[in-house]
Each structure stands twice: as structure tokens, then as C-alpha cells.
Design a protein around this motif. Structure first.
Motif, mmCIF file in Angstrom:
data_model
loop_
_atom_site.group_PDB
_atom_site.id
_atom_site.type_symbol
_atom_site.label_atom_id
_atom_site.label_comp_id
_atom_site.label_asym_id
_atom_site.label_seq_id
_atom_site.Cartn_x
_atom_site.Cartn_y
_atom_site.Cartn_z
ATOM 1 N N GLY A 33 -23.487 -9.366 7.971
ATOM 2 C CA GLY A 33 -24.594 -9.168 7.045
ATOM 3 C C GLY A 33 -24.359 -9.896 5.741
ATOM 4 N N THR A 34 -25.300 -9.733 4.811
ATOM 5 C CA THR A 34 -25.173 -10.420 3.526
ATOM 6 C C THR A 34 -24.088 -9.791 2.651
ATOM 7 N N THR A 81 -32.430 -1.911 4.661
ATOM 8 C CA THR A 81 -32.213 -3.358 4.718
ATOM 9 C C THR A 81 -33.460 -4.093 4.231
ATOM 10 N N VAL A 83 -35.159 -7.736 4.588
ATOM 11 C CA VAL A 83 -35.101 -8.943 5.412
ATOM 12 C C VAL A 83 -35.812 -10.076 4.678
ATOM 13 N N ARG A 84 -35.114 -11.183 4.536
ATOM 14 C CA ARG A 84 -35.701 -12.350 3.869
ATOM 15 C C ARG A 84 -36.235 -13.321 4.915
ATOM 16 N N GLU A 89 -39.662 -11.520 1.050
ATOM 17 C CA GLU A 89 -38.811 -10.398 1.416
ATOM 18 C C GLU A 89 -39.660 -9.278 2.006
ATOM 19 N N ALA A 180 -39.218 -17.284 11.090
ATOM 20 C CA ALA A 180 -38.850 -16.041 11.760
ATOM 21 C C ALA A 180 -39.412 -16.065 13.171
ATOM 22 N N PRO A 203 -34.466 -14.613 11.205
ATOM 23 C CA PRO A 203 -34.947 -13.233 11.262
ATOM 24 C C PRO A 203 -35.853 -13.031 12.474
ATOM 25 N N ASN A 229 -27.260 -10.433 14.827
ATOM 26 C CA ASN A 229 -28.424 -10.666 13.970
ATOM 27 C C ASN A 229 -29.027 -9.328 13.555
ATOM 28 N N SER A 230 -28.788 -8.932 12.331
ATOM 29 C CA SER A 230 -29.332 -7.665 11.831
ATOM 30 C C SER A 230 -30.563 -7.875 10.957
ATOM 31 N N GLU A 231 -31.067 -9.117 10.904
ATOM 32 C CA GLU A 231 -32.274 -9.425 10.126
ATOM 33 C C GLU A 231 -33.489 -9.175 11.024
#
Length: 338
Positions: A33-34, A81, A83-84, A89, A180, A203, A229-231
Motif C-alpha cells: 500500500g501507500t 482507504t 483510492v486515487r 480521489e 482504472a 485501480p 492490488n488494494s486500490e
């Protein structure tokens, strides 16, 4: 069980944890993650506890997750979370409008629809280049040419694009053009596709299957998160019930349950949920009131001529008025527009 690594953990620290888990017959899935890297463990929790993992270098803490979904569970990320998607966002503290054509039919149609989305204040464009349809005789999308047109719309409006991918073999192609990737309702449990987008560095918007329970929906998200991938943005788009007067039944209670169960943002698609233009506005407003993190809306310059889902598409004028209502409602509820 989930291992949360410290922010200064090295790749060697992560690999050391994974190796320890594999030594006792378990599997380790890394998600970066970020802020934190987390490692989801699959196997015998008793054996994992005996490894004393929390004392290994780079490990911050362990979380015992009691849900069948681990990586997307709210207990893993108490803070929601964000997501970008490109410059936009999507998260719990703002409200996001996503709008555009259901299907890219032509350059002129797509550009006009996307300009209308931009004028209405949308933060993200939607548009389908690949369209999985119930009938093999229905319009299936323009494929790669549709992706190229969406890229042109992004260049004109400055807004990022989300579009559907329907085949694992096309993930790399779609990811080249889109900001995305969308998994549609018919593919929510296409597990090979979920794994493929989980491995992509984009994403993912995951629509709820029209016959899926909340748990099945979140388990589908788990497939994506488990691959690193958690986005992920969850999208409630209506479920099939006995009621024939609407295309589907919009499950706003299910949307709220999903928000309680997961740290991921949850948006609503009232266009596909209702299938009727006159119902899109009321259900979009209801979604704001229920606490949705955003809405996704279909717009078409000439809905009567649409090749896909014309009865539910808003006109540019319709979208402009509805977006003004949604902004006012979001502002009254303390949700600034994304």
C-alpha cells in the motif's frame, strides 16, 4: 491472519516473513500500500502464532481476522482507504461523480457525452469499449478503437477514465489506455480475471454481481487484493429480485453494509440499477443521503439512438441538473465534492 509491516521494512524483511510462513506449509500474499505493506497468511493460524512473527525485523503487528475476507476487512484498515484514479480521489470523506457514455459508439457521441460529464462536475469519466451483452446480437463495443477514443476524451477534458475489461488476455491492453479497470457485474466471479487485474498496476472498480451476496462481493475483492492490488472501488449496481418494474433492485442497505465491513470506498450506479431515466435522479439522491462515496451515471447526447442502454441514459441537460442537486446534498451532509 495478516502481518502488517513497518513503514521502514525492507524487501528482505518481507521475504523473511514469507519464507517463515512457507516453511510451515502456509501461503503468503503480499500487498504493498501507500503507507504499509501487508502480508495475508493462508493456512493453520496456530502454526503461524508459534512462529513469533511479530518479533521479526520489520514487522509492526499482527491482526487476527475473523472474516473469510482478510485483506479488504475493515479490521485490517480502521481508517477508510482513499483510492486515487489519475488526478481524482474516491473515498469516505468526499463525494465523487463518475459520468460518461455507457458504451463508446462513435467519436462524436463519446466526446459530446464526456464534455457533458466535465461540465456537470464529474471527477472521472466512464465509458465502455468492451461490452458483455446478454444477447450475442447486441452491440459489443468498439474494442481497441473505443479505448483510443476514451484516451482522446481524457486529453480533451483532463479527466481520468475508467473502463471495463472482460477478458484476462485484454488486461494489459486496457491498462495501457485506462486510468482504472472496471470489472462488470457478469464478471464479478470470473476468478482468473480478478487475479489478472489484481496483478495490474491500476485501480480496480468492482461491480457487485446481480445475484451476489455482500460476502461474495467482498470475497471477489479479496481475490484482487490478495494479488497485491488494494486500490479497489466497490460499486453497488442493483441486484436481481422478483420485482419487474425496475431493471434491478438498488440495494442501498447492502451498500451501507459493505461500508461497515470493508475499508474500501463504495459507490452506487443508479443507472444500471433502475434501467429507467426517470428513476436515476431519485436513486442518485438517495445514494448521497445513504452515505455512498460516489455515483456513476450514464449520459448520452441522444438516448433514443443509443446502441446500449438508452432508456437509462441521462441527457446532458438532465445530468447538469442532477449534478447540481447532488452537490447541494453532499454539501449539506458535510461531504465535499472530489
Amino acid at each position: 491472519m495478516v502481518v502488517v509491516m513497518r513503514t521502514d521494512a525492507t524487501e528482505a524483511d518481507v521475504e523473511r516473513v514469507c519464507e517463515k510462513v512457507r516453511e510451515v506449509g502456509g501461503e503468503a500474499f503480499v500487498s504493498r500500500g501507500t503507507v504499509h505493506t501487508i502480508i495475508g497468511l493462508v493456512g493453520d493460524s496456530a502454526l503461524f502464532r508459534a512462529l513469533d512473527l511479530d518479533n521479526l525485523p520489520g514487522v509492526d503487528h499482527l491482526i487476527q481476522v475473523g472474516k473469510p475476507y482478510k485483506m479488504v476487512a475493515r479490521s485490517l484498515h480502521p481508517e477508510p482507504t482513499v483510492v486515487r484514479v489519475g488526478s481524482a480521489e474516491v473515498g469516505r470523506s468526499t463525494f465523487t461523480i463518475i459520468a460518461g457514455p455507457c458504451a463508446v459508439e462513435s467519436e462524436a457521441q463519446a466526446h459530446e457525452a464526456c464534455r457533458a460529464a466535465k461540465e456537470a462536475g464529474a471527477a472521472i469519466l466512464r465509458g465502455g469499449a468492451f461490452k458483455p451483452r446478454t444477447s450475442p446480437y447486441s452491440f459489443q463495443g468498439l474494442g481497441k478503437r473505443g479505448l483510443e477514443i476514451l484516451a482522446e476524451c481524457r486529453a480533451e477534458t483532463g479527466l481520468p477514465v475508467v473502463t471495463e475489461v472482460v477478458d484476462p488476455r485484454d488486461v494489459d491492453l486496457v491498462a495501457e489506455w485506462a486510468d482504472a479497470l472496471q470489472i462488470g457485474t457478469r464478471n464479478m466471479q470470473n476468478f482468473e480475471l480478478l487475479k489478472a487485474v489484481g496483478a495490474a498496476a491500476k485501480p480496480v472498480m468492482l461491480k457487485r454481481g446481480f445475484a451476489a451476496t455482500i460476502e461474495e462481493w467482498l470475497m471477489a475483492a479479496e481475490y484482487i487484493a490478495q494479488r497485491g492490488n488494494s486500490e479497489i472501488i466497490l460499486c453497488e449496481r442493483g441486484i436481481r429480485t422478483f420485482e419487474p418494474s425496475t431493471r434491478n433492485t438498488l440495494d442501498l442497505a447492502g451498500m451501507a453494509v459493505a461500508q461497515q465491513e470493508t475499508h474500501l470506498p463504495v459507490i452506487v450506479d443508479p443507472s444500471h440499477a433502475t434501467g429507467k431515466r426517470a428513476l436515476v435522479g431519485p436513486m442518485a439522491r438517495a445514494a448521497v443521503a445513504a452515505g455512498a462515496d460516489g455515483v456513476m451515471l450514464d449520459v448520452h447526447p441522444n438516448p433514443e439512438e443509443a446502441l446500449c442502454d438508452g432508456p437509462q441514459a441521462l441527457t446532458p441537460t438532465d445530468l447538469l441538473g442532477l449534478a447540481a442537486d447532488l452537490r447541494a446534498l453532499a454539501r449539506a451532509l458535510g461531504r465535499p465534492m472530489a
